[in-house]
Enzyme design. Structure first.
Site, PDB file in Angstrom:
ATOM      1  N   ARG A  11      -2.487   1.450 -13.468  1.00  0.00           N
ATOM      2  CA  ARG A  11      -1.349   0.703 -12.906  1.00  0.00           C
ATOM      3  C   ARG A  11      -0.176   0.801 -13.882  1.00  0.00           C
ATOM      4  O   ARG A  11      -0.122   0.052 -14.853  1.00  0.00           O
ATOM      5  CB  ARG A  11      -1.707  -0.764 -12.710  1.00  0.00           C
ATOM      6  CG  ARG A  11      -2.748  -1.036 -11.636  1.00  0.00           C
ATOM      7  CD  ARG A  11      -2.987  -2.537 -11.514  1.00  0.00           C
ATOM      8  NE  ARG A  11      -3.675  -2.920 -10.301  1.00  0.00           N
ATOM      9  CZ  ARG A  11      -4.975  -3.212 -10.237  1.00  0.00           C
ATOM     10  NH1 ARG A  11      -5.729  -3.147 -11.315  1.00  0.00           N
ATOM     11  NH2 ARG A  11      -5.517  -3.564  -9.084  1.00  0.00           N
ATOM     12  N   HIS A  18      -2.469 -10.427  -9.178  1.00  0.00           N
ATOM     13  CA  HIS A  18      -2.501  -9.454 -10.268  1.00  0.00           C
ATOM     14  C   HIS A  18      -2.928 -10.073 -11.588  1.00  0.00           C
ATOM     15  O   HIS A  18      -3.547  -9.414 -12.407  1.00  0.00           O
ATOM     16  CB  HIS A  18      -1.160  -8.744 -10.370  1.00  0.00           C
ATOM     17  CG  HIS A  18      -1.030  -7.707  -9.291  1.00  0.00           C
ATOM     18  ND1 HIS A  18      -0.341  -7.934  -8.129  1.00  0.00           N
ATOM     19  CD2 HIS A  18      -1.587  -6.494  -9.189  1.00  0.00           C
ATOM     20  CE1 HIS A  18      -0.464  -6.871  -7.356  1.00  0.00           C
ATOM     21  NE2 HIS A  18      -1.203  -5.982  -7.976  1.00  0.00           N
ATOM     22  N   ARG A  46      -2.497 -12.718  -0.759  1.00  0.00           N
ATOM     23  CA  ARG A  46      -3.495 -12.614  -1.820  1.00  0.00           C
ATOM     24  C   ARG A  46      -3.253 -13.609  -2.958  1.00  0.00           C
ATOM     25  O   ARG A  46      -4.103 -13.803  -3.810  1.00  0.00           O
ATOM     26  CB  ARG A  46      -3.579 -11.174  -2.358  1.00  0.00           C
ATOM     27  CG  ARG A  46      -2.293 -10.661  -2.945  1.00  0.00           C
ATOM     28  CD  ARG A  46      -2.288  -9.152  -3.151  1.00  0.00           C
ATOM     29  NE  ARG A  46      -2.826  -8.749  -4.432  1.00  0.00           N
ATOM     30  CZ  ARG A  46      -2.874  -7.491  -4.859  1.00  0.00           C
ATOM     31  NH1 ARG A  46      -2.423  -6.504  -4.079  1.00  0.00           N
ATOM     32  NH2 ARG A  46      -3.368  -7.189  -6.023  1.00  0.00           N
ATOM     33  N   ASP A  91      -4.751  -5.115  -1.214  1.00  0.00           N
ATOM     34  CA  ASP A  91      -3.646  -5.219  -0.262  1.00  0.00           C
ATOM     35  C   ASP A  91      -4.116  -4.995   1.171  1.00  0.00           C
ATOM     36  O   ASP A  91      -3.625  -5.643   2.093  1.00  0.00           O
ATOM     37  CB  ASP A  91      -2.539  -4.210  -0.625  1.00  0.00           C
ATOM     38  CG  ASP A  91      -1.653  -4.769  -1.722  1.00  0.00           C
ATOM     39  OD1 ASP A  91      -1.253  -5.941  -1.596  1.00  0.00           O
ATOM     40  OD2 ASP A  91      -1.388  -4.061  -2.706  1.00  0.00           O
ATOM     41  N   GLU A 135      -3.510   1.236   1.829  1.00  0.00           N
ATOM     42  CA  GLU A 135      -3.584  -0.208   1.563  1.00  0.00           C
ATOM     43  C   GLU A 135      -2.779  -1.032   2.555  1.00  0.00           C
ATOM     44  O   GLU A 135      -2.657  -2.235   2.403  1.00  0.00           O
ATOM     45  CB  GLU A 135      -3.198  -0.533   0.116  1.00  0.00           C
ATOM     46  CG  GLU A 135      -1.913   0.059  -0.382  1.00  0.00           C
ATOM     47  CD  GLU A 135      -1.647  -0.272  -1.858  1.00  0.00           C
ATOM     48  OE1 GLU A 135      -2.348  -1.109  -2.446  1.00  0.00           O
ATOM     49  OE2 GLU A 135      -0.695   0.310  -2.402  1.00  0.00           O
ATOM     50  N   CYS A 155     -10.239   1.578  -5.045  1.00  0.00           N
ATOM     51  CA  CYS A 155      -9.849   1.072  -6.367  1.00  0.00           C
ATOM     52  C   CYS A 155      -9.474  -0.402  -6.330  1.00  0.00           C
ATOM     53  O   CYS A 155      -8.961  -0.943  -7.295  1.00  0.00           O
ATOM     54  CB  CYS A 155      -8.701   1.895  -6.939  1.00  0.00           C
ATOM     55  SG  CYS A 155      -7.218   1.865  -5.932  1.00  0.00           S
TER      56      CYS A 155
HETATM   57  C1  PEP Z   1      -5.033  -2.800  -4.122  1.00  0.00           C
HETATM   58  O1  PEP Z   1      -4.089  -3.241  -3.465  1.00  0.00           O
HETATM   59  O2  PEP Z   1      -6.215  -2.903  -3.778  1.00  0.00           O
HETATM   60  C2  PEP Z   1      -4.785  -2.125  -5.407  1.00  0.00           C
HETATM   61  C3  PEP Z   1      -5.755  -1.507  -6.038  1.00  0.00           C
HETATM   62  O3  PEP Z   1      -3.535  -2.207  -5.924  1.00  0.00           O
HETATM   63  P1  PEP Z   1      -2.926  -3.515  -6.604  1.00  0.00           P
HETATM   64  O4  PEP Z   1      -4.036  -4.506  -6.767  1.00  0.00           O
HETATM   65  O5  PEP Z   1      -2.350  -3.095  -7.907  1.00  0.00           O
HETATM   66  O6  PEP Z   1      -1.894  -3.954  -5.628  1.00  0.00           O
HETATM   67 MG    MG Z   2      -2.089  -2.643  -3.946  1.00  0.00          MG
END
Ligand code: PEP
Ligand code: MG
Length: 770
Positions: free
Chosen positions: A486, A379, A653, A643, A619, A690
């Site tokens: 978010r 993140h 990740r 995810d 996801e 996204c």
């Molecule tokens: C994702 O998991 O691709 C997503 C857009 O959500 P985040 O990155 O906030 O987990």
């Molecule tokens: Mg996510």
């Protein structure tokens, strides 16, 4: 040799090497320790020869002629050392001189030691060097020796890598590196710290170290420019610690034995000890920054206590460490307020940078991020992208304290960090920066052009957001709305849950800014790597644990407060609700019931609360296989490729060690996306993406070809993706997606897609370093 003893020895050697002030000291202590542990006559370490690509040079030895250090050089694939490095396997010989790869160096005096055992030092899949032990013919090495040395080499890889980095930053005989791009003969400043590209871009700024609070070992080696002010700060910290300890002590006497409480009072003795105070003050007078001075003096005390014969006094070392942390905590608290201290061009450097650290840099000063942990999917990297600053993640063995205050080049494309770069590197990066600026300017011309393919098929391009600070870049990028808001970010940057009214105020600003354009607001997605300071969650597998919707459903009061705030603020915009981490239809049904309940509560209060479109994120793999059932219950679906990739490929990740396996072009991911698009369309529901895949020119192109309806990404990437879309016909994007369907690995897909981009003159968008 006893296995337990060996482990202990290895542990001690690794620690010694990790703490060594320079590479030479680290290597010397290693060869001596290992020679003894292996019961050999000689132990030597060979590292890459800086003068000969692929060659090796003897860097340390215990047993061979010390004069031969740095003189014995082996060309690529030369000598037994070259063989060990090439094969990446141990070589164990009773009579080395009979082996065809043997090369004799008379200056070493090694003819006396024909028994040879060499093992590679591997670190992150690379051969860093070779350890060789030698002995007389009468005492050859057996399998047990080989496996012990192999174990040692595997454990020492990290420590040697760390010491090598130190050598690059603080070259021996040069002392502290000079400031600001001074060219140093020998190209030492061209050496870089390798990491992973996190957020694209290049920048030059000043490193600002971020430390886990109150950790002695991570205090920087800073100098003070205000010794009097620092001494005052020290005395304030002492007074605060004194008061705190006195209060704790008196409350303890009520609960525990006098005698035990007396022990506790030992802390107070140290705090009030004039000798301790004088030594810290003297270190500050000598130029040390107050935290550095406290660290050093506390360490001296710890060492002195640890070396005492009396077991009672030895125990006091732990008290001293504890006390040091307390003093630091007070100093850091006092320090935290000083916003003005952040350099004009701040590059945050730390073991682990948090979104909170990024948010605390004053506006306009954050220039880049360097983190020892994490990867492009973390993140923090995503947030860096949102801020439009480059990030390099996963820089293992990052010497945070040493880099602090130095000028750094952050290359978010290739994942490289240059400390005190040479003029040559600076020139190269200024050129790259200029190229970037030119590209950005060129792209700005596209801002008001429609988001359509060459033949006119329209694809909606949305921006991702999370902080109020990224509303402006999103508007400037010409985004048609927000595809992912978010909401956890405003939760992360507070010290308690924001109230309903506070949330309404925040959401309203975002909704209003976009007017008629849709804003997709995602309900709280905490857990995993996004932990709220006021809701600590301790789990062995946080990404498989209490995350996203799971947590919201277990805490309906938090969820309902947020939903009511969304409905209240929705009067000011065009709002869609998005639910994160959906894994079952039951969860989705429960969430939908709560959404209706929140709306019902507002209606019952006589407020206006029109129904809002609701979407589910796809996801996790289970959601992929239930796309149709989920789609029937909602108005739209949004694929979170960050995810989804993590869960499909079983690649954390955030874990730099496996980051090279994290690839959203992996056929498993692209097949999953195909399936989601087909099934959602079968139910008449649009699909958006996204995750970061949408922001990658190759990913965006592929997703368009797969029939995805909307792409949402960091504002900084939007015009690049628009350029891609506008350069291809729908038929060509489909053809590329069809070809990708049969690919068996991500690399094939990426290289074909990159060729397609190059053919259309979009080579400038292809990520460097891949
Ligand atoms: C994702 O998991 O691709 C997503 C857009 O959500 P985040 O990155 O906030 O987990
Ligand atoms: Mg996510």
């Amino acid at each position: 040799m006893q296995a337990g003893n060996v482990l202990k020895t290895l542990h001690r050697l690794t620690e010694q090497a990790a703490k060594a002030p320079d590479l030479q000291t680290a290597l010397r202590s290693l060869v001596t320790g290992l020679r003894q542990a292996m019961e050999g006559e000689v132990c030597s370490i060979y590292l890459p020869d800086p003068e000969v690509e692929g060659g090796w040079v003897l860097r340390a030895t215990d047993g061979l002629n010390p004069e031969s250090v740095d003189r014995v050089q082996l060309g690529p694939g030369e000598g037994l050392v070259g063989l060990v490095a090439r094969e990446e396997e141990p070589v164990n010989l009773d009579s080395a001189q009979d082996h065809p790869w043997f090369r004799y160096f008379p200056e070493t005096g090694e003819e006396r030691f024909p028994a040879f055992l060499g093992v590679p030092i591997l670190h992150r899949g690379q051969v860093l060097g070779v350890i060789a032990v030698q002995g007389p013919e009468s005492a050859p090495f057996d399998e047990q020796h080989a496996s012990l040395l192999f174990t040692a080499a595997a454990q020492l890889g990290g420590a040697i890598a760390h010491a090598q980095i130190l050598e690059r930053l603080v070259p021996p005989h040069h002392g502290e590196p000079e400031l600001s791009g001074a060219a140093v003969p020998g190209g030492i400043r061209d050496a870089f710290l390798p990491g992973l590209g996190g957020a694209q871009g290049v920048t030059l700024g000043t490193a600002w170290a971020v430390y886990p609070p109150a950790d002695l070992s991570s205090v920087a080696d800073r100098r003070t420019d205000d010794p009097e002010g620092d001494k005052q700060a020290f005395h304030h910290a002492l007074a605060a610690a004194d008061q705190e300890l006195a209060e704790l002590g008196s409350s303890l006497t009520e609960r525990i034995d006098e005698e035990d409480a007396d022990l506790f009072h030992a802390y107070l003795h140290i705090v009030r000890d004039k000798g301790f105070q004088r030594r810290v003050a003297a270190a500050i007078d000598d130029g040390a920054w107050v935290q550095t001075a406290v660290r050093d003096v506390v360490r001296e005390y710890i060492t002195a206590f640890e070396n005492m014969d009396d077991p009672y006094l030895r125990e006091r070392a732990a008290d001293m460490r504890d006390l040091g942390r307390r003093l630091l905590a007070h100093l850091q608290q006092a320090n935290a307020a000083g916003e003005s201290e952040f350099p004009e061009k701040t590059v945050l450097v730390g073991e682990e940078i948090s979104p909170l650290n990024m948010a605390s840099v004053p506006e306009g000063r954050l220039q880049g991020v360097i983190s020892a942990t994490g990867s492009a999917g973390s993140h923090v990297a995503i947030l860096a992208h949102a801020f439009g600053v480059p990030a390099v993640m996963g820089v293992e063995d990052l010497p945070v304290g040493l880099i602090d205050g130095k000028s750094v080049v952050v290359d978010g494309y290739s994942g490289r960090v240059y400390v005190e770069p040479s003029d040559r590197i600076l020139e190269e990066y200024r050129r790259l920066e200029a190229e970037e600026a030119a590209l950005t300017e060129r792209l700005t011309e596209l801002r008001d052009e429609p988001n359509v393919t060459k033949d006119g098929r329209s694809i909606t391009l949305y921006a991702n957001t999370g902080l109020l600070a990224d509303i402006d870049p999103a508007l400037r990028s010409g985004a048609e709305g927000i595809g992912l808001y978010r909401t956890e970010l405003p939760f992360l940057t507070r010290d308690r849950f924001p109230s309903e009214a506070e949330q309404v105020r925040i959401y309203r600003q975002v909704f209003e800014a976009f007017g008629d354009r849709p804003v997709t607001i995602r309900t709280l997605d905490i857990g995993g790597d996004k932990l709220l300071p006021y809701l600590p969650i301790k789990e062995d597998n946080p990404f498989l644990g209490w995350r996203g919707l799971r947590l919201a459903l277990d805490h309906p009061e938090i969820f309902l407060t947020q939903l009511r705030a969304i409905y209240r603020a929705a009067a000011y915009g065009n709002v869609r609700i998005l639910l994160p981490m959906v894994t079952t239809v039951e969860e989705l049904d429960q969430a939908l019931t709560l959404i209706e309940r929140a709306r019902g509560e507002l209606l019952a209060d006589g407020e206006d609360a029109p129904e809002l479109p609701v979407g589910a994120m796809i996801e996790v793999p289970s959601a992929v296989f239930q796309t149709a059932a989920l789609a029937r219950r909602v108005n739209f679906l949004s694929i979170g490729t960050n995810d989804l990739t993590q869960y499909l490929l079983a690649v954390d990740r955030n874990n730099a060690r496996v980051a090279k396996l994290f690839d959203s072009l992996h056929p498993a991911v692209t097949h999953a996306i195909h399936r989601v698009v087909d099934e959602a369309h079968g139910e008449g529901r649009p699909v958006s993406v996204c995750g970061e895949m949408a922001a990658d020119p190759v990913g965006g192109l592929l997703l368009t070809g797969m029939g995805v309806d909307e792409l949402s990404m960091s504002a900084g990437a939007l015009l690049r993706i628009k350029w891609v879309l506008r350069s291809f016909t729908t038929a060509r994007t489909r053809e590329l997606a069809d070809l990708a369907w049969s690919d068996e690995c991500a690399r094939t897909t990426r290289s074909r897609m990159e060729t397609a981009l190059l053919d259309e003159g979009l080579g400038g968008l292809i990520r460097a370093g891949e």
